[in-house]
Design an enzyme around this catalytic site. Structure first.
Site, PDB file in Angstrom:
ATOM      1  N   ASN A   1      36.890  37.048  26.440  1.00  0.00           N
ATOM      2  CA  ASN A   1      37.815  37.569  27.445  1.00  0.00           C
ATOM      3  C   ASN A   1      38.791  36.448  27.785  1.00  0.00           C
ATOM      4  O   ASN A   1      38.465  35.532  28.545  1.00  0.00           O
ATOM      5  CB  ASN A   1      37.002  38.012  28.672  1.00  0.00           C
ATOM      6  CG  ASN A   1      37.877  38.568  29.779  1.00  0.00           C
ATOM      7  OD1 ASN A   1      39.109  38.486  29.715  1.00  0.00           O
ATOM      8  ND2 ASN A   1      37.247  39.126  30.796  1.00  0.00           N
TER       9      ASN A   1
ATOM     10  N   ARG B   1      38.277  41.626  25.047  1.00  0.00           N
ATOM     11  CA  ARG B   1      38.875  42.421  26.116  1.00  0.00           C
ATOM     12  C   ARG B   1      40.393  42.376  25.927  1.00  0.00           C
ATOM     13  O   ARG B   1      40.979  41.289  25.830  1.00  0.00           O
ATOM     14  CB  ARG B   1      38.520  41.811  27.470  1.00  0.00           C
ATOM     15  CG  ARG B   1      39.241  42.524  28.579  1.00  0.00           C
ATOM     16  CD  ARG B   1      39.034  41.826  29.885  1.00  0.00           C
ATOM     17  NE  ARG B   1      39.725  42.533  30.926  1.00  0.00           N
ATOM     18  CZ  ARG B   1      40.340  41.951  31.939  1.00  0.00           C
ATOM     19  NH1 ARG B   1      40.358  40.648  32.037  1.00  0.00           N
ATOM     20  NH2 ARG B   1      40.933  42.674  32.854  1.00  0.00           N
TER      21      ARG B   1
ATOM     22  N   HIS C   1      40.503  48.272  34.783  1.00  0.00           N
ATOM     23  CA  HIS C   1      39.044  48.179  35.038  1.00  0.00           C
ATOM     24  C   HIS C   1      38.278  49.300  34.331  1.00  0.00           C
ATOM     25  O   HIS C   1      37.154  49.639  34.723  1.00  0.00           O
ATOM     26  CB  HIS C   1      38.713  48.260  36.557  1.00  0.00           C
ATOM     27  CG  HIS C   1      39.138  47.060  37.340  1.00  0.00           C
ATOM     28  ND1 HIS C   1      39.699  47.148  38.593  1.00  0.00           N
ATOM     29  CD2 HIS C   1      39.068  45.743  37.061  1.00  0.00           C
ATOM     30  CE1 HIS C   1      39.976  45.928  39.047  1.00  0.00           C
ATOM     31  NE2 HIS C   1      39.597  45.067  38.129  1.00  0.00           N
TER      32      HIS C   1
ATOM     33  N   HIS D   1      35.522  49.520  42.391  1.00  0.00           N
ATOM     34  CA  HIS D   1      35.327  48.225  41.725  1.00  0.00           C
ATOM     35  C   HIS D   1      36.036  47.181  42.589  1.00  0.00           C
ATOM     36  O   HIS D   1      37.263  47.105  42.604  1.00  0.00           O
ATOM     37  CB  HIS D   1      35.907  48.268  40.303  1.00  0.00           C
ATOM     38  CG  HIS D   1      35.815  46.944  39.603  1.00  0.00           C
ATOM     39  ND1 HIS D   1      35.040  46.727  38.493  1.00  0.00           N
ATOM     40  CD2 HIS D   1      36.396  45.751  39.875  1.00  0.00           C
ATOM     41  CE1 HIS D   1      35.133  45.464  38.118  1.00  0.00           C
ATOM     42  NE2 HIS D   1      35.966  44.856  38.940  1.00  0.00           N
TER      43      HIS D   1
ATOM     44  N   GLY E   1      40.291  41.384  41.632  1.00  0.00           N
ATOM     45  CA  GLY E   1      41.111  42.586  41.510  1.00  0.00           C
ATOM     46  C   GLY E   1      40.268  43.749  42.023  1.00  0.00           C
ATOM     47  O   GLY E   1      39.054  43.744  41.835  1.00  0.00           O
TER      48      GLY E   1
ATOM     49  N   ARG F   1      46.595  40.287  45.642  1.00  0.00           N
ATOM     50  CA  ARG F   1      47.617  41.330  45.446  1.00  0.00           C
ATOM     51  C   ARG F   1      47.682  42.237  46.669  1.00  0.00           C
ATOM     52  O   ARG F   1      46.657  42.563  47.267  1.00  0.00           O
ATOM     53  CB  ARG F   1      47.309  42.186  44.215  1.00  0.00           C
ATOM     54  CG  ARG F   1      47.330  41.426  42.902  1.00  0.00           C
ATOM     55  CD  ARG F   1      47.274  42.422  41.729  1.00  0.00           C
ATOM     56  NE  ARG F   1      46.985  41.736  40.489  1.00  0.00           N
ATOM     57  CZ  ARG F   1      45.869  41.913  39.776  1.00  0.00           C
ATOM     58  NH1 ARG F   1      44.942  42.777  40.174  1.00  0.00           N
ATOM     59  NH2 ARG F   1      45.686  41.251  38.657  1.00  0.00           N
TER      60      ARG F   1
ATOM     61  N   MET G   1      36.403  36.630  49.509  1.00  0.00           N
ATOM     62  CA  MET G   1      35.829  37.422  50.596  1.00  0.00           C
ATOM     63  C   MET G   1      34.719  36.683  51.346  1.00  0.00           C
ATOM     64  O   MET G   1      34.601  36.804  52.561  1.00  0.00           O
ATOM     65  CB  MET G   1      35.329  38.762  50.038  1.00  0.00           C
ATOM     66  CG  MET G   1      34.782  39.687  51.078  1.00  0.00           C
ATOM     67  SD  MET G   1      35.936  39.948  52.458  1.00  0.00           S
ATOM     68  CE  MET G   1      36.399  41.639  52.200  1.00  0.00           C
TER      69      MET G   1
ATOM     70  N   GLU H   1      31.028  44.277  32.154  1.00  0.00           N
ATOM     71  CA  GLU H   1      32.049  44.607  31.154  1.00  0.00           C
ATOM     72  C   GLU H   1      31.713  43.979  29.808  1.00  0.00           C
ATOM     73  O   GLU H   1      31.955  44.570  28.760  1.00  0.00           O
ATOM     74  CB  GLU H   1      33.422  44.138  31.652  1.00  0.00           C
ATOM     75  CG  GLU H   1      33.943  45.019  32.773  1.00  0.00           C
ATOM     76  CD  GLU H   1      34.891  44.311  33.719  1.00  0.00           C
ATOM     77  OE1 GLU H   1      34.414  43.434  34.473  1.00  0.00           O
ATOM     78  OE2 GLU H   1      36.086  44.628  33.708  1.00  0.00           O
TER      79      GLU H   1
HETATM   80  P1  ADP Z   1      36.523  39.036  39.285  1.00  0.00           P
HETATM   81  O1  ADP Z   1      37.396  40.196  39.640  1.00  0.00           O
HETATM   82  O2  ADP Z   1      37.256  37.748  39.136  1.00  0.00           O
HETATM   83  O3  ADP Z   1      35.497  39.329  38.177  1.00  0.00           O
HETATM   84  P2  ADP Z   1      34.207  39.155  41.039  1.00  0.00           P
HETATM   85  O4  ADP Z   1      33.836  40.554  40.638  1.00  0.00           O
HETATM   86  O5  ADP Z   1      33.291  38.057  40.661  1.00  0.00           O
HETATM   87  O6  ADP Z   1      35.683  38.788  40.612  1.00  0.00           O
HETATM   88  O7  ADP Z   1      34.355  39.177  42.636  1.00  0.00           O
HETATM   89  C1  ADP Z   1      34.778  38.050  43.353  1.00  0.00           C
HETATM   90  C2  ADP Z   1      34.763  38.410  44.848  1.00  0.00           C
HETATM   91  O8  ADP Z   1      33.433  38.795  45.218  1.00  0.00           O
HETATM   92  C3  ADP Z   1      35.176  37.248  45.729  1.00  0.00           C
HETATM   93  O9  ADP Z   1      36.051  37.702  46.764  1.00  0.00           O
HETATM   94  C4  ADP Z   1      33.843  36.822  46.330  1.00  0.00           C
HETATM   95  O10 ADP Z   1      33.996  36.232  47.607  1.00  0.00           O
HETATM   96  C5  ADP Z   1      33.149  38.160  46.451  1.00  0.00           C
HETATM   97  N1  ADP Z   1      31.713  37.994  46.667  1.00  0.00           N
HETATM   98  C6  ADP Z   1      30.789  37.519  45.805  1.00  0.00           C
HETATM   99  N2  ADP Z   1      29.580  37.443  46.422  1.00  0.00           N
HETATM  100  C7  ADP Z   1      29.747  37.876  47.692  1.00  0.00           C
HETATM  101  C8  ADP Z   1      28.899  38.051  48.834  1.00  0.00           C
HETATM  102  N3  ADP Z   1      27.616  37.751  48.772  1.00  0.00           N
HETATM  103  N4  ADP Z   1      29.445  38.543  49.960  1.00  0.00           N
HETATM  104  C9  ADP Z   1      30.753  38.844  50.033  1.00  0.00           C
HETATM  105  N5  ADP Z   1      31.606  38.718  49.008  1.00  0.00           N
HETATM  106  C10 ADP Z   1      31.115  38.248  47.853  1.00  0.00           C
END
Ligand code: ADP
Length: 400
Positions: free
Chosen positions: A11, A91, A180, A208, A212, A241, A284, A384
């Site tokens: 990817n 990907r 996605h 999702h 993103g 975004r 987050m 994925e």
């Molecule tokens: P990507 O789209 O890059 O694959 P991810 O699916 O890994 O990203 O998601 C990243 C987001 O998930 C970040 O905003 C991160 O803070 C949030 N995140 C991961 N674990 C937690 C958690 N335990 N509580 C709240 N948010 C989380």
């Protein structure tokens, strides 16, 4: 392992490369890793092999995608994983209208893919770098492209057309494509399995939520509406975004801030969302820590984020005959109980009622987070890479 049955999944992002070697039948991950900060002198590869984490700094000649892929290949060679490869799955972000499923690559189809670059100029050319590097390094290996857009090619016209002159669609491909898709396909199949049903008899809403974010309505196993559009900027509020804004805002900001269009687009893509609202971070977990410490902007960011998701899920529900489940996935969807609880609170109108203790543990053994009397909401981790490995294995086996 010397039998030719494993799949290398690549990817390629703008400054990163994720890779994994997966045994597609057992779905076991043999090695996975991430090359980060490519094109800088701090580029490095981190990987996990047989449960052991390790890292490797890239030499100055290895800091581009080609160099990083060369490094991954030699890592696989030293671990005796190269001879076991049956194919490489890539990907590819945009498949336009040409590709509604994954594609076994030939020289001709690789050239065809280049005609789609204008649809995703930031993503597709980088994805192609990975394909070309493997063509050069492993010329005999079969390669497969797995498109983020493919799953959404079943959207009806009413969902994919914008209210702009129809000629723009016919002449320039202006329409909603959605992204996605590989995640939605995987999660939709998993959710159906957890319900003990075939995916073609299930109707799901899926959110999702990662860096993103998007949402999708899946009817009888097929995507019928989704929140992202011609580009991944449309729809939900995301890490950086903005998601949906009034299109008139773009012109307004160019005038008001006296900045060119490119700056305003960068503001909407890279400085908005959770980052823009909180003023501090797109992550987050950090936004929530700030909110817990009394940061009112961070709190507002969480509220806007959750409300927009709930509003979109309500809108997507009109495409379904019933809701078998609302499925949360992605880093936030899988782990963030606060966001899930805020969303379900907004969606009481659709019959959802949160079970606080199930939500706290990210779902019971079947992922359930809602009370048994209410509409099912569940957590289903996405994967994925596994989906890409499964597709690649299927196409490569068919070709042999
Ligand atoms: P990507 O789209 O890059 O694959 P991810 O699916 O890994 O990203 O998601 C990243 C987001 O998930 C970040 O905003 C991160 O803070 C949030 N995140 C991961 N674990 C937690 C958690 N335990 N509580 C709240 N948010 C989380």
């Amino acid at each position: 392992m010397t039998t030719q049955q494993n799949i290398l999944v690549l990817n390629c992002g703008s400054s990163s490369l994720k890779f994994a070697v997966i045994q597609p039948l057992s779905q076991q991950v043999l090695i996975h890793g991430l090359a980060e900060r490519l094109a800088s002198n701090s580029a490095q590869i981190q990987y996990t092999l047989a449960g052991q984490a390790d890292k490797h700094t890239l030499t100055p000649s290895q800091t581009d995608h080609q160099g990083a892929i060369e490094c991954v290949i030699s890592l696989l060679q030293t671990q005796d994983l190269l001879t076991s490869l049956a194919g490489v799955g890539h990907r590819v972000v945009h498949g336009g209208e040409a590709y509604s499923e994954s594609l076994l690559l030939t020289n001709e189809s690789i050239n065809d893919l280049k005609t789609l670059h204008h649809l995703a100029p930031l993503h597709n050319p980088v994805n192609l770098l990975g394909i070309e590097a493997i063509t050069q390094l492993l010329p005999k290996i079969s390669q497969v492209a797995v498109f983020d857009t493919a799953f959404h090619q079943t959207l009806p016209e009413a969902a994919y057309l914008y209210g702009v002159p129809l000629e723009l669609y016919k002449q320039h491909g202006v329409r909603r494509y959605g992204f996605h898709g590989t995640s939605y396909r995987y999660v939709g199949q998993k959710a159906a399995q957890l319900l003990g049903k075939n995916s073609d008899e299930c109707h799901f809403l899926v959110a999702h939520l990662g860096n993103g974010c998007s949402a999708c309505a899946i009817k009888n196993g097929k995507s019928v509406d989704t929140s992202m559009g011609m580009t991944p900027l449309e729809g939900l509020v995301m890490g950086t975004r903005s998601g949906d804004v009034d299109p008139g805002l773009i012109d307004f900001l160019c005038e008001r801030l006296n900045q060119p269009l490119s700056e305003i687009m960068s503001l909407l893509n890279k400085q908005s969302g959770l980052l823009g609202l909180s003023g501090k971070t797109n992550d987050m977990r950090e936004v929530q820590q700030l909110a817990e410490q009394g940061d009112t902007r961070a709190n507002l960011a969480i509220e806007v984020f959750a409300f927009k998701i709930a509003r979109y899920l309500g809108a997507l529900a009109v495409s379904l005959p019933r809701i078998d489940a609302l499925v949360f996935t992605g880093g936030i969807g899988e782990n963030d109980r606060l966001t899930r609880s805020l969303i379900l609170e907004h969606l009481a109108i659709l019959g959802f009622e949160l079970d606080g203790s199930l939500n706290k543990q990210n779902g019971d053994h079947k992922g359930r987070i809602s009370t048994h009397e209410s509409t099912l909401a569940m957590v289903v981790p996405t994967d994925e890479e596994r989906m890409i490995a499964i597709d690649t294995h299927q196409l490569v086996s068919r070709d042999q």
